[in-house]
Design a protein around this motif. Structure first.
Motif, mmCIF file in Angstrom:
data_model
loop_
_atom_site.group_PDB
_atom_site.id
_atom_site.type_symbol
_atom_site.label_atom_id
_atom_site.label_comp_id
_atom_site.label_asym_id
_atom_site.label_seq_id
_atom_site.Cartn_x
_atom_site.Cartn_y
_atom_site.Cartn_z
ATOM 1 N N TYR A 178 43.027 47.737 35.361
ATOM 2 C CA TYR A 178 44.164 48.244 36.127
ATOM 3 C C TYR A 178 45.471 47.865 35.438
ATOM 4 C CZ TYR A 178 47.857 47.922 39.664
ATOM 5 O OH TYR A 178 49.048 48.002 40.328
ATOM 6 N N ASN A 179 45.587 46.603 35.019
ATOM 7 C CA ASN A 179 46.796 46.141 34.342
ATOM 8 C C ASN A 179 47.067 46.950 33.071
ATOM 9 O OD1 ASN A 179 47.359 44.136 36.210
ATOM 10 N ND2 ASN A 179 46.360 42.512 35.035
ATOM 11 N N SER A 180 46.006 47.202 32.321
ATOM 12 C CA SER A 180 46.168 47.953 31.069
ATOM 13 C C SER A 180 46.647 49.365 31.342
ATOM 14 C CB SER A 180 44.835 47.992 30.319
ATOM 15 O OG SER A 180 44.935 48.752 29.135
ATOM 16 N N SER A 181 46.133 49.969 32.421
ATOM 17 C CA SER A 181 46.524 51.338 32.759
ATOM 18 C C SER A 181 47.973 51.405 33.228
ATOM 19 C CB SER A 181 45.612 51.877 33.858
ATOM 20 O OG SER A 181 46.029 53.151 34.307
ATOM 21 N N MET A 182 48.414 50.420 33.993
ATOM 22 C CA MET A 182 49.759 50.454 34.583
ATOM 23 C C MET A 182 50.809 49.799 33.710
ATOM 24 S SD MET A 182 49.250 52.229 37.141
ATOM 25 C CE MET A 182 50.941 52.168 37.718
ATOM 26 N N GLY A 183 50.402 49.042 32.702
ATOM 27 C CA GLY A 183 51.361 48.401 31.819
ATOM 28 C C GLY A 183 52.250 47.410 32.558
ATOM 29 N N SER A 184 53.519 47.399 32.190
ATOM 30 C CA SER A 184 54.442 46.413 32.768
ATOM 31 C C SER A 184 54.738 46.684 34.240
ATOM 32 C CB SER A 184 55.753 46.405 31.973
ATOM 33 O OG SER A 184 56.372 47.689 32.016
ATOM 34 N N ASN A 185 54.359 47.852 34.752
ATOM 35 C CA ASN A 185 54.585 48.139 36.167
ATOM 36 C C ASN A 185 53.620 47.387 37.075
ATOM 37 O OD1 ASN A 185 56.680 49.966 35.695
ATOM 38 N ND2 ASN A 185 55.299 51.710 35.533
ATOM 39 N N ALA A 186 52.494 46.960 36.520
ATOM 40 C CA ALA A 186 51.468 46.310 37.330
ATOM 41 C C ALA A 186 52.018 45.057 38.001
ATOM 42 C CB ALA A 186 50.272 45.959 36.455
ATOM 43 N N SER A 187 51.726 44.923 39.285
ATOM 44 C CA SER A 187 52.217 43.782 40.058
ATOM 45 C C SER A 187 51.187 43.408 41.103
ATOM 46 C CB SER A 187 53.547 44.137 40.732
ATOM 47 O OG SER A 187 53.903 43.172 41.700
ATOM 48 N N LEU A 188 51.116 42.119 41.424
ATOM 49 C CA LEU A 188 50.202 41.631 42.462
ATOM 50 C C LEU A 188 50.953 40.798 43.482
ATOM 51 C CD1 LEU A 188 47.134 40.643 40.232
ATOM 52 C CD2 LEU A 188 47.311 42.620 41.757
ATOM 53 N N GLY A 189 52.142 41.238 43.845
ATOM 54 C CA GLY A 189 52.911 40.514 44.855
ATOM 55 C C GLY A 189 53.380 39.168 44.349
ATOM 56 N N ASP A 190 52.950 38.096 45.010
ATOM 57 C CA ASP A 190 53.380 36.749 44.634
ATOM 58 C C ASP A 190 52.686 36.230 43.381
ATOM 59 O OD1 ASP A 190 55.222 36.434 46.670
ATOM 60 O OD2 ASP A 190 53.837 35.407 48.025
ATOM 61 N N LEU A 191 51.672 36.918 42.899
ATOM 62 C CA LEU A 191 50.954 36.484 41.697
ATOM 63 C C LEU A 191 51.323 37.376 40.518
ATOM 64 C CD1 LEU A 191 47.361 35.796 43.112
ATOM 65 C CD2 LEU A 191 49.170 34.123 42.611
ATOM 66 N N ALA A 192 51.434 36.774 39.345
ATOM 67 C CA ALA A 192 51.733 37.541 38.124
ATOM 68 C C ALA A 192 50.557 38.431 37.762
ATOM 69 C CB ALA A 192 52.050 36.584 36.977
ATOM 70 N N ARG A 193 50.835 39.507 37.057
ATOM 71 C CA ARG A 193 49.775 40.434 36.665
ATOM 72 C C ARG A 193 48.719 39.761 35.797
ATOM 73 N NH1 ARG A 193 50.284 42.790 31.691
ATOM 74 N NH2 ARG A 193 49.613 44.855 32.420
ATOM 75 N N ASP A 194 49.107 38.704 35.059
ATOM 76 C CA ASP A 194 48.166 37.988 34.200
ATOM 77 C C ASP A 194 47.714 36.671 34.821
ATOM 78 O OD1 ASP A 194 50.581 36.690 34.001
ATOM 79 O OD2 ASP A 194 50.538 36.486 31.808
ATOM 80 N N THR A 195 47.764 36.580 36.133
ATOM 81 C CA THR A 195 47.383 35.360 36.829
ATOM 82 C C THR A 195 45.947 34.938 36.522
ATOM 83 O OG1 THR A 195 47.108 34.362 39.019
ATOM 84 C CG2 THR A 195 46.667 36.705 38.858
ATOM 85 N N ASN A 196 45.719 33.639 36.525
ATOM 86 C CA ASN A 196 44.365 33.105 36.379
ATOM 87 C C ASN A 196 43.735 32.789 37.734
ATOM 88 O OD1 ASN A 196 44.241 33.178 33.529
ATOM 89 N ND2 ASN A 196 45.465 31.309 33.408
ATOM 90 N N TYR A 197 44.421 33.161 38.810
ATOM 91 C CA TYR A 197 43.846 32.927 40.142
ATOM 92 C C TYR A 197 42.566 33.749 40.308
ATOM 93 C CZ TYR A 197 43.209 33.089 45.188
ATOM 94 O OH TYR A 197 42.661 33.027 46.453
ATOM 95 N N PHE A 198 42.581 35.001 39.810
ATOM 96 C CA PHE A 198 41.402 35.859 39.854
ATOM 97 C C PHE A 198 40.658 35.793 38.523
ATOM 98 C CE2 PHE A 198 44.541 38.148 42.589
ATOM 99 C CZ PHE A 198 43.855 38.054 43.798
ATOM 100 N N ASP A 199 39.388 36.178 38.553
ATOM 101 C CA ASP A 199 38.679 36.508 37.324
ATOM 102 C C ASP A 199 39.054 37.953 37.029
ATOM 103 O OD1 ASP A 199 36.960 37.285 35.322
ATOM 104 O OD2 ASP A 199 35.142 36.534 36.280
ATOM 105 N N ARG A 200 39.973 38.151 36.104
ATOM 106 C CA ARG A 200 40.534 39.475 35.883
ATOM 107 C C ARG A 200 39.564 40.421 35.182
ATOM 108 N NH1 ARG A 200 44.552 36.527 33.562
ATOM 109 N NH2 ARG A 200 44.355 37.789 31.649
ATOM 110 N N THR A 201 38.419 39.907 34.713
ATOM 111 C CA THR A 201 37.420 40.771 34.103
ATOM 112 C C THR A 201 36.552 41.447 35.169
ATOM 113 O OG1 THR A 201 35.701 39.055 33.909
ATOM 114 C CG2 THR A 201 37.317 39.222 32.117
ATOM 115 N N ARG A 202 36.812 41.119 36.440
ATOM 116 C CA ARG A 202 36.032 41.691 37.539
ATOM 117 C C ARG A 202 36.968 42.410 38.514
ATOM 118 N NH1 ARG A 202 31.823 37.107 39.465
ATOM 119 N NH2 ARG A 202 30.790 38.948 40.332
ATOM 120 N N SER A 203 36.368 43.097 39.486
ATOM 121 C CA SER A 203 37.153 43.860 40.458
ATOM 122 C C SER A 203 36.632 43.581 41.872
ATOM 123 C CB SER A 203 37.078 45.355 40.139
ATOM 124 O OG SER A 203 35.720 45.786 40.060
#
Length: 283
Positions: A178-203
């Motif tokens: 999702y981040n790759s598709s949306m580029g710099s527009n990608a946002s997750l509210g209070d968390l950065a798009r590159d946050t380590n809170y999630f396992d970003r390799t999963r959905s």
């Protein structure tokens, strides 16, 4: 006994009862601690939002998270604008502002002809998403009854595990996708798009399993504004809001009224004892 002494003793009594009252209510005030994280994604992960309690000061008791207004992949119906959460004496109130209706968006592709909301996850542990889930400390809410959640009832669940429902909803296989598709527009509210809170390799966006605790009480916009929610804070054509009985959430043990009365009686006893001693000295 003169008026000054009486006034001093009365202040002592009030202070004693105040300390006891605060002590008695302390457990009731600790559900939404700083760092508590709440998140939800669309079933396709075309947008998502996370709110981290304490990221910004509460306003009228509400914590707010703002999401980007141009990161809804696939069209404006998938746009999420913001989230709010508030703790009351007996419940947790949650509100979402978005363009996605509670019943989802009818569209081709998915077998059920619909893409809508995923589930919502509550993490009170201070751990990241995967660690909280693997240690049985994740709570979840199925709030959209038409979605592809793996639990059957709308409501609050404890000990939840999460799964992905993006494959059957023509969605992204990972947050990184999702981040790759949306580029710099990608946002997750209070968390950065590159946050380590999630396992970003999963959905992971839906409840796979959990123990049902209680149902939800859906709220009207009138009830929200009465509770202090700022409806003008976010854009969006849809407001989805509900409250949850917080009695089964971590830190939500509330002292029995009889216990508080008993503690107050102790304070009164201390006051009476001091007053008696003063009178004995002054006699």
């Amino acid at each position: 006994m003169n008026n000054h002494v009486a006034s001093t003793l009365l202040k002592t009594f009030v202070a004693t009862v105040g300390v006891i009252s605060v002590t008695g209510q302390a457990a009731n005030a600790g559900v939404l601690r700083n760092g508590t994280t709440i998140n939800t994604f669309m079933e396709c992960i075309n947008d998502g939002i996370a709110l981290v309690v304490g990221s910004s000061p509460a306003q009228n008791g509400w914590y707010y998270a703002t999401d980007s207004s141009n990161d809804g992949s696939g069209g404006s119906v998938y746009e999420i604008y913001g989230m709010g959460i508030k703790e009351t004496e007996s419940s947790i109130m949650v509100a979402l502002r978005a363009n996605m209706p509670l019943t989802g968006n009818d569209t081709g592709g998915p077998a059920d002809g619909n893409i809508g909301w995923g589930d919502m996850f509550f993490n009170f542990s201070g751990l990241n998403f995967m660690d909280a889930m693997n240690q049985g400390q994740m709570f979840g809410v199925r709030f959209a009854g038409t979605n592809d959640s793996r639990v059957s009832q709308v409501g609050l669940y404890s000990g939840v595990t999460a799964t992905s429902v993006t494959a059957e909803n023509s969605g992204y296989g990972s947050i990184d996708g999702y981040n790759s598709s949306m580029g710099s527009n990608a946002s997750l509210g209070d968390l950065a798009r590159d946050t380590n809170y999630f396992d970003r390799t999963r959905s992971l966006n839906a409840i796979a399993s959990g123990t049902f605790i209680t149902g939800l009480n859906f709220l009207t916009t009138t009830q929200l504004t009465t509770a202090g929610f700022d409806l003008n804070r976010f854009a969006g054509s849809q407001t989805i809001a509900f409250s949850i009985d917080k009695s089964s959430l971590p830190g939500a043990s509330v002292p029995e009224p009889s216990a508080i009365l008993g503690l107050t009686a102790i304070g009164a006893s201390i006051f009476a004892s001091k007053l008696g001693k003063r009178r004995a000295i002054g006699s």
